[in-house]
Design a protein around this motif. Structure first.
Motif, short mmCIF file in Angstrom:
data_model
loop_
_atom_site.label_atom_id
_atom_site.label_comp_id
_atom_site.label_asym_id
_atom_site.label_seq_id
_atom_site.Cartn_x
_atom_site.Cartn_y
_atom_site.Cartn_z
N LYS B 370 0.85 -1.19 0.00
CA LYS B 370 0.00 0.00 0.00
C LYS B 370 0.88 1.23 0.00
O LYS B 370 1.10 1.86 1.03
CB LYS B 370 -0.87 0.00 1.26
N GLU B 371 1.38 1.58 -1.20
CA GLU B 371 2.40 2.63 -1.25
C GLU B 371 1.90 3.96 -0.72
O GLU B 371 2.55 4.58 0.10
CB GLU B 371 2.87 2.86 -2.69
N VAL B 372 0.73 4.41 -1.21
CA VAL B 372 0.28 5.76 -0.88
C VAL B 372 0.17 5.94 0.63
O VAL B 372 0.72 6.87 1.21
CB VAL B 372 -1.07 6.07 -1.55
N GLU B 373 -0.53 5.00 1.27
CA GLU B 373 -0.73 5.16 2.71
C GLU B 373 0.58 5.11 3.47
O GLU B 373 0.85 5.90 4.37
CB GLU B 373 -1.64 4.05 3.26
N MET B 374 1.43 4.13 3.10
CA MET B 374 2.63 3.93 3.92
C MET B 374 3.61 5.08 3.74
O MET B 374 4.20 5.57 4.71
CB MET B 374 3.28 2.61 3.55
N ILE B 375 3.78 5.52 2.50
CA ILE B 375 4.71 6.63 2.31
C ILE B 375 4.17 7.87 2.99
O ILE B 375 4.90 8.67 3.58
CB ILE B 375 4.96 6.87 0.80
N PHE B 376 2.84 8.02 2.96
CA PHE B 376 2.24 9.15 3.67
C PHE B 376 2.54 9.09 5.15
O PHE B 376 2.97 10.07 5.77
CB PHE B 376 0.73 9.13 3.41
#
Lengths: 258, 405, 483
Positions: B370-376
Motif C-alpha cells: 500500500k504505497e500511498v498510505e505507507m509513504i504518507f
C-alpha cells in the motif's frame, strides 16, 4: 626617581602610578615599540598623540597586558607586569580602559554592564554593586538609561556608559584609546566633557587622542610618538606653541593646519 | 470630481482586484491539478486491484527485525506483532539513533570547532583536514565505509573480542553489553536521582542569592555534581542495590550452529546500528564544527578585551560574555543540523538497520504494497520532526534577539 | 572587604600642574637620536617565533595548576594526533601507491592481486590497492553500460559543457552572459539529443498545435501591452504573452527532439556511473533554479494565497529526507499519471530531485532577496517599474550575485545526495562501483576497498573543488561590496 617596588604589596599612597623602562615590543619582525621610557604620577593627565601606526595604542594596551612587551620593565601601581597571573589580575583591577569602539556587552543591560565586574571581580554584593553603578551612571549623566540595552543608545551615550563601566571598578588609572574617533561629530563633545570632569576630579589618565583642544584644556603633559618611540613630550603650551623636533612640527601642521 | 472617481476605481482595479484575480487563478489551477492527480491515482489503484485504507495496520507482520531498542521496547514477535508495531519500532529506532547521533555529534563537533580556532598548528591542521574530508564525501559512502571497516575488523560469529572480561565483548553479530535488570527497589534509586536534581536547583538558588547578598561565590558546579552523584548512589546502596545485570553469554562448545553469543542474555548493539551511529555522528560533527567556529568568531575580540580590561578572569569572561553571544549565532544552524541528522538516519536503509524507512518503506512495503498510505505515514513522521524544530527555532530566535533601536 | 565608594578628590585649583621634578621625565623632552631598530627576540619572529606561536605557546603556560594541567593535556594530544596522522597518512599512501599493484601484463585478473596464501604471487600479509581492477572497470565507472561505439557522444557532451562553463566562469572573457544563457537553454537540449539519441516520436501535429497556441498567446500579450485590454485583464494578457513565448520555446524544443540525427537510441537504463551522477546533479540544479526563484518570490509575496502555498511547498520538501522523496517518485509517480504514460526510471528520480532541490534553492534565493536593501525595491517602484520589471531588471540580478556561494553550496550538497539514487536502483557512481564488486573475475580481499577509495576520491575532488570555488566567489563578492 623613587624605586618601584617589586612585590605585590601596594600602598595607596604610591606616587608613581606607571613606570616603563626601556620597553621594547615586536609584532613578528616589526619593532613596534622602541626604547619606551615613561613615568606617570598619581593625578597626572597625559595625552599621547602621533600619526597612525606610531604605536600609541600598543603603548597603553601594554599597560593592562592586552599586549605583551618583550623587553624592559613595566610597573603599574608598584606591581610588576609580567607573566604572573596574580600580578596581571591585580593590575587590571586598578586600571580601567575605554575603547574606541565602546565594546559594551550587547546582551546585558546598561546597569548589568556596569555591575558585572564589581560582582565577579571585587565580589561585591548585588545591592551595593547596583548602588555603585547608578552612582557612576549619574556621574556620566545618563542614569535614566540604566535599564536599556546598548543597541538602543547613541554612540556618545554608549561611550559614556563605557566610561562609567570602567569607573565602577574604582581604578587608580584610566586609559583611553581614541575614545572619540568612532563617534559622529555632534557626540564628541559630550564624551570629552565627561572626560574633562573626570580629570578635574583628580583621576590619573592616559589618553590616546587626536582632540588637541582637549589636550590643551586638561593635559599636564603631551607626548608625541612616531615610529614606535617617544619623540617629544612637554607641557601643552610649550608643546603646541614651541615644538622642538621636526617630526612634531610636521605632525602638528597636519593636525592643526586645516 | 468625475475624474477623481474614475482614477480611484482604476486604482482599485489595478492592484487589489488584480491580486485577487491572480490568487483565484492560482487556487483554481491548484484544485484542478489535485483533482486530476487524485483521479489518476484512484483509477490506477483500481486497475491494480487495490483500495485506499489503513486497515492493513492491524494485520500481523511476518518478517524478522534485528534486535534493537524498538524491538525490545515493543517486544516484537514474528507472527504476533502488527504493522502498527512495525511502524512504531521504526520510529523508535530512528529516534534512538538520532538522539545518540546528536549527542555524539555535538560533543565531537564542538571539540573540533574549538580546535580549529586553537593556537596550536597541529590541532588546526587536523581539524581542518577532518572537516574538509568528511564534508566532501557523500554520507552514504561514509556509511558503507564504517559498515565494512567495522565489519572487517570484527571476529567471526563463533569468536569474540573481549573488551571487559566476561562483561562486554564484540564480534560480527554486534557489541554485547550487560543489560540492566531492575527489581522492585530500583524505582527509589531513580526517584532519588530526580530528587537530587531538584535539590541541586534549590541549592543553586541559594548560592545565587548568597552571591547577590554578600558577594561570595561558591563553586556551584562541584556542589551540584556532588549532590547528583552522591545522593542516588547512597540511596541505591542503602536499599540493597536493587539492580542486577544480565551479562552476555558466550558459548564455545556444543553444536556449531549454537555457538557464539547467546540471544536473550545481555544487551546487543548490532553492527548496523554502530555503523549508522558512527557515520552520522562524524559527518554531522564536521558541519557542527564549522557552525561553532563561525559562532565564536562572530563575537568580536573587543568583547573579551573589554572584559579582561575590567579584571574579569578568562573562564568567567567565557561564561558571561562570549558564550551567550556565540550561542545566539550557533543555535539556529545547529538545530538545522540536528534535523538533517535525523533525516539522514533514513540512509540506514542501505545497510538494513531497521529504522523507519528501512522497515516500513522497505520490507513492509514489499509485503503490503500500500504505497500511498505507507509513504504518507512515513513522511508525516519526518514532517512532524521538522515542524517541531522550526517552531523551536522561531521561539528561540524571538527570545534571544538582541534589543536594538 | 568590599570597597566603599571613594569620595571624590578635592578639586584641583589649577588646571595644569608643573611636572614633579623627581620623575625621570623632565618638563620638556626631545629625542635627539632615534632609538635603534633591534631584531626581535627568538620567541617573536623567524622560525623559532613561528614554532613557538603555533605549537609551543599553547603548551607552556604553567602559571597555575589548571593552566599546567591544560598545557600537559595539549602537549599529549598534539603528540597523539601527530602520531595518528602520520601513521594513517603513511598507511594510506602505502595502500594506494607504494605497495599497490599497478599493472596486470599477463591478464591474470584477480590472481594478479592475490597473496601466496590465496594462490597468487604477492607476499603474505600484502594489503594494498589493486589498480588493474580499476583500469578494467574504469569505463563502467565513468559511463555505465553505455555502448563503446557511442562513447564519443558522452565525451562531446562533457567537453562542450565544460568549455562553456569555463567560459562563463573566467572573468576576462567577453560575451559571458550570452554563453551563460546558451548554457542554460540550448546546451540541455543538445545534451539530451546527444545522450539519448533524439528522434523521439513526437507528431508534427503536436508541434503545430503548440506553435499556434504560442503565437495566439503572444498576440494576446501584445494587445494587452498596447493597451487594447484594460485594467486587471491587461495584466492577465501580459502574463499570457509571457506564457506564449514559453510555449513557442517548448514547441521548438519538441521540434528538435523530433528530428532524426541518425544517432543510435540509447535507453537511460544503459547510462551509469559518473555520467548519471553528473546528469542528475546538473539537471537537478539547473531545473530547480527557476522553480526556486518563483517559490522564493511567492513566499515573500503579499498575496496570502501565494505565500501560503509556497511556504507549504517549501517546508514540505525541506522536511522530508531525500530517500523518501526518491521512494515516492519511483513508486508513486506512475500512480499519479494517467494510464499508459510510462515513466523512465531516471526521469522519475530527476523529478524528485528537482522538486527537493527547488525547496532548498528557494530558501537560498529568499536569503538573497532579504539581504537587498529596502531602498532598491522603493527606488524601482518610484521609477514606475511594474512588479515583474523591477524583479527582472533590478532586484533579481543583485540577489542572484549575493547567493552564488549559497547556490554552489546547494549544488555540492545535491552532488553528494545523488549517491542516494543507487538505493532506488539507478546506477550512479556509487552504484556502479558497488556492482563492480560483484564481478567474481576480480574477486580479491582488497576489491571493495580499492573500489570505494576511487569513488571517494572522485567525489572529493569534485566537491572540494566546488567548495573552493564558492569560497573564492564569496571573497570576491565581499570585497566588491565593501561599503
Amino acid at each position: 626617581m623613587a624605586q618601584p617596588q617589586n612585590t605585590a604589596e601596594q600602598s595607596v599612597d604610591q606616587k608613581t602610578i606607571v613606570s616603563m623602562r626601556n620597553v621594547n615590543k615586536w609584532f613578528g619582525q616589526f619593532h613596534v615599540l622602541r626604547d619606551i621610557n615613561l613615568s606617570v604620577d598619581k593625578g597626572e593627565r597625559i595625552v599621547v598623540c602621533g600619526p597612525s601606526g606610531s604605536g600609541k595604542s600598543t603603548l597603553i594596551r601594554c599597560l593592562n597586558r592586552l599586549e605583551k612587551h618583550q623587553d624592559g620593565d613595566i610597573f603599574v601601581h608598584g606591581i610588576e607586569l609580567n607573566n604572573d597571573v596574580k600580578n596581571i589580575d591585580e593590575i587590571r583591577r586598578e586600571v580601567g580602559m575605554v575603547f574606541q569602539h565602546f565594546n559594551l556587552f550587547p546582551h546585558l543591560s546598561i546597569l548589568e554592564n556596569c555591575m558585572l565586574a564589581p560582582i565577579w571581580v571585587r565580589k561585591t554584593p548585588r545591592a551595593e554593586a547596583e548602588e555603585i553603578a547608578m552612582h557612576f551612571l549619574t556621574r556620566v549623566k545618563i542614569p535614566e538609561q540604566a535599564s536599556k540595552y546598548p543597541g538602543q543608545l547613541s554612540g556618545g551615550q554608549q561611550q559614556r556608559v563605557a566610561i562609567a563601566r570602567a569607573l565602577c571598578m574604582q581604578p587608580q588609572l584610566m586609559l583611553f584609546d581614541e575614545p572619540t574617533s568612532a563617534l559622529d561629530p555632534e557626540m564628541i563633545k559630550e564624551v570629552l566633557d565627561t572626560m574633562v570632569e573626570l580629570a578635574d576630579d583628580g583621576m590619573t589618565m592616559i589618553c590616546v587622542t587626536h582632540e588637541m583642544g582637549f589636550a590643551r584644556r586638561v593635559a599636564d603633559r603631551v607626548i608625541f610618538m612616531d615610529e614606535g618611540q617617544i619623540v617629544e613630550q612637554n607641557e601643552p603650551e610649550a608643546f603646541f606653541n614651541n615644538p622642538q623636533s621636526d617630526r612634531t612640527k610636521l605632525f602638528l601642521s597636519q593636525i592643526l593646519g586645516h | 470630481m468625475f475624474g477623481r472617481d474614475r482614477s480611484l476605481t482604476s486604482l482599485l482595479n489595478d492592484t487589489f482586484i488584480r491580486g485577487i484575480l491572480f490568487q483565484a487563478l492560482i487556487a483554481i489551477g491548484l484544485l484542478l491539478s489535485i483533482n486530476w492527480l487524485a483521479d489518476n491515482t484512484l483509477s490506477n489503484l483500481a486497475n491494480q486491484g487495490k483500495t485506499l485504507g489503513f486497515d492493513f495496520l492491524t494485520r500481523t507482520a511476518g518478517f524478522q527485525i534485528s534486535p534493537t531498542l524498538g524491538t525490545w521496547m515493543l517486544d516484537y514477535k514474528v507472527g504476533k506483532s502488527t504493522y502498527i508495531d512495525v511502524y512504531l519500532i521504526g520510529i523508535i529506532n530512528t529516534f534512538i539513533v538520532a538522539l545518540l547521533g546528536i549527542l555524539a555529534a555535538t560533543v565531537i563537533g564542538f571539540t573540533v570547532g574549538i580546535m580549529r580556532l586553537s593556537d596550536n598548528l597541529v590541532f588546526r591542521w587536523f581539524s581542518s583536514f577532518y572537516v574538509e574530508v568528511v564534508r566532501n564525501v557523500p554520507l552514504l559512502l561514509q556509511l558503507f565505509f564504517w559498515y565494512f571497516a567495522v565489519l572487517r575488523a570484527m571476529p567471526s560469529k563463533r569468536e569474540k573480542l573481549e573488551l571487559v572480561e566476561g562483561v562486554a565483548g564484540l564480534n560480527i553479530t554486534g557489541l554485547y553489553l550487560p543489560a540492566p535488570i531492575v527489581s522492585d527497589g530500583f524505582i527509589y534509586s531513580f526517584l532519588s536521582l530526580i530528587v537530587a536534581i531538584a535539590i541541586t536547583f534549590l541549592v543553586r538558588r541559594y548560592v545565587l542569592r548568597r552571591q547577590a547578598e554578600t558577594g561570595q561565590i561558591l563553586p556551584m558546579f562541584w556542589i551540584g555534581l556532588g549532590i547528583i552523584i552522591i545522593l542516588p548512589v547512597l540511596v541505591h546502596y542503602l536499599n540493597g542495590s536493587p539492580l542486577d545485570w544480565s551479562l552476555p553469554e558466550f558459548k564455545d562448545t556444543g553444536p556449531k550452529l549454537r555457538q557464539g553469543y547467546q540471544s536473550g542474555a545481555g544487551m546487543v548493539l548490532v553492527p548496523e546500528m554502530l555503523a549508522v551511529w558512527l557515520a552520522l555522528s562524524l559527518y554531522t560533527a564536521a558541519f557542527i564544527a564549522e557552525i561553532v567556529r563561525a559562532g565564536i568568531l562572530a563575537v568580536s575580540r573587543g568583547q573579551t578585551e573589554a572584559a579582561y580590561a575590567l579584571g574579569v578572569r578568562p573562564n568567567i569572561t567565557l561564561r558571561l560574555v562570549v558564550i551567550p553571544q556565540a550561542l545566539r549565532v550557533i543555535i539556529p544552524p545547529l538545530t538545522s543540523q540536528y534535523l538533517n541528522l535525523t533525516k539522514n538516519s533514513s540512509l540506514a536503509v542501505a545497510i538494513a538497520y531497521p529504522e523507519l524507512v528501512s522497515v516500513f518503506a522497505g520490507t513492509a512495503l514489499n509485503q503490503v504494497g500500500k504505497e500511498v498510505e505507507m509513504i504518507f505515514m512515513m513522511m508525516m513522521v519526518y514532517l512532524t520532526f521538522s515542524l517541531m524544530t522550526a517552531a523551536f527555532m522561531n521561539w528561540f530566535n524571538s527570545r534571544v534577539k538582541l534589543v536594538e533601536r | 572587604m568590599t570597597k566603599k565608594i571613594i569620595k571624590t578628590a578635592p578639586k584641583k585649583t589649577t588646571m595644569k600642574k608643573a611636572i614633579p621634578s623627581d620623575i625621570g621625565a623632565q618638563a620638556g623632552y626631545v629625542r635627539i637620536e632615534d632609538a635603534p631598530l633591534l631584531p626581535p627576540p627568538p620567541s617573536e619572529a623567524g622560525i623559532t617565533g613561528w614554532l613557538y606561536k603555533n605549537i609551543f605557546a599553547s603548551m607552556s603556560d604553567f602559571g597555575s595548576v589548571s593552566a599546567a594541567l591544560k598545557s600537559v593535556f595539549v602537549a599529549a594530544s598534539t603528540l597523539f594526533i601527530l602520531y595518528f596522522l602520520i601513521t594513517q597518512i603513511s598507511g594510506l599512501l602505502d595502500f594506494a601507491i607504494f605497495s599497490a599493484v599497478w599493472s596486470d601484463p599477463e591478464g591474470l585478473k584477480r590472481q594478479a592481486c592475490w597473496t601466496v596464501e590465496q594462490g597468487g604471487a604477492l607476499p603474505n600479509g600484502w594489503h594494498a590497492a589493486c589498480w588493474p581492477f580499476i583500469e578494467a572497470k574504469a569505463k563502467f565507472i565513468f559511463y555505465g553500460a553505455y555502448p563503446n561505439d557511442d562513447l564519443w557522444r558522452v565525451n562531446l557532451t562533457y567537453a562542450l559543457g565544460g568549455f562553456m562553463l569555463a567560459w562563463v566562469m573566467i572573468e576576462r572573457l567577453p560575451y559571458r552572459k550570452i554563453v551563460g544563457i546558451l548554457l542554460l537553454t540550448v546546451y540541455p537540449v543538445m545534451a539530451t539529443v546527444l545522450l539519448t539519441g533524439g528522434a523521439f516520436s513526437i507528431s508534427t501535429g503536436t508541434i503545430g498545435v503548440a506553435t499556434i497556441l504560442g503565437l495566439a498567446l503572444i498576440t494576446i500579450g501584445r494587445l494587452g501591452k498596447a493597451g487594447y485590454v484594460s485594467g486587471a485583464f491587461g495584466d492577465l494578457a501580459m502574463v499570457a504573452g509571457v506564457c506564449g513565448w514559453l510555449v513557442i520555446l517548448f514547441a521548438a524544443v519538441l521540434a528538435v527532439f523530433a528530428i532524426d540525427f541518425d544517432l543510435e537510441a540509447i535507453d537511460t537504463r544503459d547510462w551509469g556511473g559518473l555520467l548519471i551522477t553528473l546528469v542528475v546533479a546538473i539537471t537537478g540544479i539547473v531545473a530547480s533554479l527557476p522553480l526556486g526563484i518563483l517559490l522564493a518570490l511567492g513566499r515573500r509575496s503579499e498575496m496570502p494565497v501565494a505565500r501560503f502555498l509556497c511556504t507549504v511547498f517549501i517546508e514540505f520538501w525541506r522536511g522530508v529526507p531525500l530517500i523518501t522523496v526518491l521512494f515516492m517518485a519511483s513508486v508513486m509517480l506512475p500512480l499519479f499519471m494517467p494510464e499508459g504514460v510510462n515513466f523512465d526510471m531516471l526521469l522519475r528520480a530527476l523529478i524528485g530531485v528537482t522538486l527537493f532541490s527547488a525547496a532548498y534553492m528557494a530558501e537560498v534565493v529568499r536569503g538573497g532577496l532579504q539581504a537587498i536593501d529596502k531602498g532598491q525595491y522603493e527606488g524601482a517602484d518610484a521609477v514606475g517599474l511594474s512588479y515583474w520589471q523591477s524583479m527582472r531588471l533590478i532586484i533579481l540580478p543583485q540577489a542572484l550575485t549575493h547567493v552564488i556561494p549559497g547556490i554552489v553550496n546547494t549544488f555540492i550538497g545535491l552532488f553528494k545526495d545523488t549517491a542516494l539514487v543507487s538505493i532506488v536502483g539507478i546506477f550512479d557512481l556509487l552504484g556502479a562501483a558497488q556492482s563492480t564488486l560483484a564481478d567474481a573475475a576480480w574477486s580479491t580481499p582488497v576489491q571493495g576497498l580499492t573500489g570505494y577509495l576511487v569513488v571517494a576520491v572522485i567525489f572529493f575532488v569534485f566537491c572540494f573543488g566546488m567548495s573552493r570555488y564558492s569560497m573564492f566567489m564569496e571573497r570576491k563578492l565581499n570585497r566588491s561590496h565593501k561599503s
